[in-house]
Scaffold this motif. Structure first.
Motif, mmCIF file in Angstrom:
data_model
loop_
_atom_site.group_PDB
_atom_site.id
_atom_site.type_symbol
_atom_site.label_atom_id
_atom_site.label_comp_id
_atom_site.label_asym_id
_atom_site.label_seq_id
_atom_site.Cartn_x
_atom_site.Cartn_y
_atom_site.Cartn_z
ATOM 1 N N ARG A 203 -11.538 62.918 33.632
ATOM 2 C CA ARG A 203 -11.520 63.679 34.897
ATOM 3 C C ARG A 203 -12.894 64.321 34.917
ATOM 4 O O ARG A 203 -13.614 64.245 36.091
ATOM 5 N N LEU B 259 -6.087 60.916 41.603
ATOM 6 C CA LEU B 259 -6.521 61.232 40.480
ATOM 7 C C LEU B 259 -5.612 62.023 39.669
ATOM 8 O O LEU B 259 -5.163 61.556 38.527
ATOM 9 N N SER C 4 -8.294 62.049 47.282
ATOM 10 C CA SER C 4 -9.006 61.344 46.084
ATOM 11 C C SER C 4 -8.148 62.135 45.106
ATOM 12 O O SER C 4 -8.169 61.623 43.913
ATOM 13 N N TYR D 74 -11.756 57.446 43.004
ATOM 14 C CA TYR D 74 -11.714 58.702 42.424
ATOM 15 C C TYR D 74 -12.907 59.771 42.296
ATOM 16 O O TYR D 74 -12.861 60.856 42.151
ATOM 17 N N MET E 119 -15.137 61.753 36.365
ATOM 18 C CA MET E 119 -14.769 61.449 37.789
ATOM 19 C C MET E 119 -15.554 62.450 38.715
ATOM 20 O O MET E 119 -15.892 62.293 39.874
ATOM 21 N N ASP F 168 -9.779 51.722 36.723
ATOM 22 C CA ASP F 168 -8.627 52.405 36.770
ATOM 23 C C ASP F 168 -8.535 53.275 35.414
ATOM 24 O O ASP F 168 -8.903 52.667 34.379
#
Length: 496
Positions: free
Chosen positions: A429, A191, A187, A177, A432, A283
């Motif tokens: 998000r 995601l 990636s 990610y 990441m 995850d």
């Protein structure tokens, strides 16, 4: 360009009285870096212990993160003193009035309100990920009939990750990610696909936990309904035969608005948990399951349930004064008033009040409403409450709406968790996609325990002087079968 001599420097000057040294710490966004504080060092004083690590620099002690900023974020802004809540700059009141949940979800996760084509694609994509594997249904069916729905929901999210090995950094590499931050499109696709899957399946898992408690078969997701309309269908449809299920528009709108209100709330307990767990690069299914576990607590997502139980216990308006006297005497706990952040009116409670009236017109007046209104009136007029900034919060009103709509009390945290998945995923998000990379969270502590000790052999040990009930396991009372087993093997204790 003229330079004004009176312009203050954006810095903080700190004098360490232990050494007499002066330190200038830069101020950015009205904050100083905790690592700059660490630069302040001294020799240990006679009162310092070796465990204080004085030579390694000053630490910031902030129990429960009362005044520590742990991230830079562009998602949600809260001003507790002025009662302001904004998603990506939009006031919550405007979004409740003009937007819908899925549109607001797009806003929170991606930063802008979607165009019409973007929204159509977004709605379609989320709708394509609403079904869960039949083995997940089997997992939920394995729970006891009286299991708490949040336990089932938490387990359901955790199990989802096992059905998506391509989404697991432990199997695909730790940069699965974080590589997206540098523009790796594959990636980024992985995601965003997991975000779609979690948002699509959240109502399905939540409804399954509800149906499990009722002993009813699980429903299949419906097409053509709104996000909350499909959720109500999953909860309530009794048969696929006959007319298609159409939720009442007022109840659907009210639930949709409540979902908007609950979608995010900055770095609260569960979101901080999500970011803490996410910093390990696990995850997103495990991340959301961890968020559910944090939200489960009665001081967080369970507060609306606790507020209704409190109103039920009070019983009627005339009992409010006596109850509040016990609160003021610290004999009872008041739930649904005050907030860790808001020291004025909770803007979410303002946005929710009209919803309550609209729902009551359809469902009938909630019997607890008169008690709730009397409690709110008492709070407004009470010096005790005003001096402590105790005003009705979102849990106070949302619980009344949920009860009027017929949801069981233990389902309230689930109704919180489904929309909060949006906020959790928005923050995950953002984490990441941090350009500088994701650092694992590792808070410091102040060690105040024993210094170095020599090991003592068992035969030479003595019971701790002044030991209390907290210094050893308390006696546990077992059931009859345990007593029989103890008797059978001759391990009878002095007290069974």
């Amino acid at each position: 360009m003229a330079v004004h001599k009176n312009t203050p420097r954006q810095s903080l000057t700190v004098v360490d009285n232990r050494t007499g040294k002066s330190y200038e710490l830069p101020i950015t966004h009205n904050s100083v870096l905790a690592t700059d504080i660490k630069k302040i060092k001294a020799e240990p004083s006679p009162t310092d212990t070796a465990e204080d690590e004085t030579k390694q620099g000053l630490r910031v002690y902030d129990p429960a993160y009362m005044n520590t900023a742990v991230v830079q974020s562009k998602i949600t802004y809260i001003n507790g003193l002025e009662g302001i809540l904004r998603y990506r700059g939009y006031p919550i009141e405007q979004l409740v009035q003009k937007s819908n949940f899925l549109e607001t979800a797009y806003l929170l996760i991606y930063g802008e309100l979607p165009t019409e084509p973007q929204y159509a694609d977004w709605q379609s994509e989320v709708g394509q990920h609403t079904f869960v594997h039949t083995d997940i249904e089997g997992l939920l069916k394995s729970f006891r009939y009286d299991s708490h729905p949040m336990s089932m929901l938490t387990a359901g999210f955790a199990a989802l990750g096992a059905f998506a090995p391509e989404a697991n950094p432990s199997l695909r590499g730790q940069k699965l990610y974080t590589a997206a931050a540098s523009g790796d499109m594959e990636s980024l696709k992985v995601l965003d696909k997991q975000i779609l899957r979690i948002l699509g399946k959240a109502p399905t898992l939540a409804a399954a936990s509800y149906r499990m408690r009722q002993g009813r078969p699980f429903n299949r997701p419906a097409q053509g309904l709104s996000y909350t309309g499909n959720f109500l269908h999953l909860l309530d449809t009794l048969s696929d035969a006959g007319k298609p299920y159409t939720p009442h528009p007022v109840l659907e709108k009210a639930l949709d608005a409540l979902f908007i209100i609950h979608a995010d709330h900055e770095v609260n307990c569960s979101t901080a948990t999500v970011l803490q767990v996410g910093s390990s690069l696990v995850d997103p299914y495990s991340v959301v399951a961890a968020g559910c576990a944090a939200l489960y607590g009665p001081s967080h997502g369970g507060a609306s349930e606790s507020a209704i139980r409190m109103l039920m216990e009070i019983g009627s308006p005339e009992n409010v004064p006596a109850f509040m006297k016990d609160v003021e005497a610290r004999k009872r706990v008041l739930v649904g008033f005050g907030h860790r952040v808001y020291k004025n009116v909770d803007p979410r409670s303002t946005a929710i009040r009209q919803l309550a009236e609209d729902v009551f017109k359809v469902t009938g007046r909630n019997k607890l409403l008169d008690t709730a209104l009397e409690l709110a009136r008492y709070a407004r007029e009470s010096d005790f409450m005003r001096s402590r900034n105790l005003y009705p919060n979102v849990d106070f009103y949302s619980g009344l709406i949920y009860q009027a709509m017929g949801f069981p009390l233990d389902f309230y945290p689930v109704l919180f968790a489904v929309p909060r998945c949006v906020g959790w995923l928005a923050h995950w998000r953002q984490q990441m996609l941090t350009p500088s990379g994701v650092k694992i969270w590792r808070p410091r502590q102040l060690y105040v325990g024993s210094g170095e000790r020599e090991y003592v052999e068992a035969r030479e040990r003595e019971r701790k002087e002044g030991a209390t009930v907290f210094d050893a396991p308390v006696q546990v009372h077992h059931g009859g079968d345990s007593k029989r087993n103890l008797l059978a093997v001759g391990r009878v204790r002095a007290r069974l």
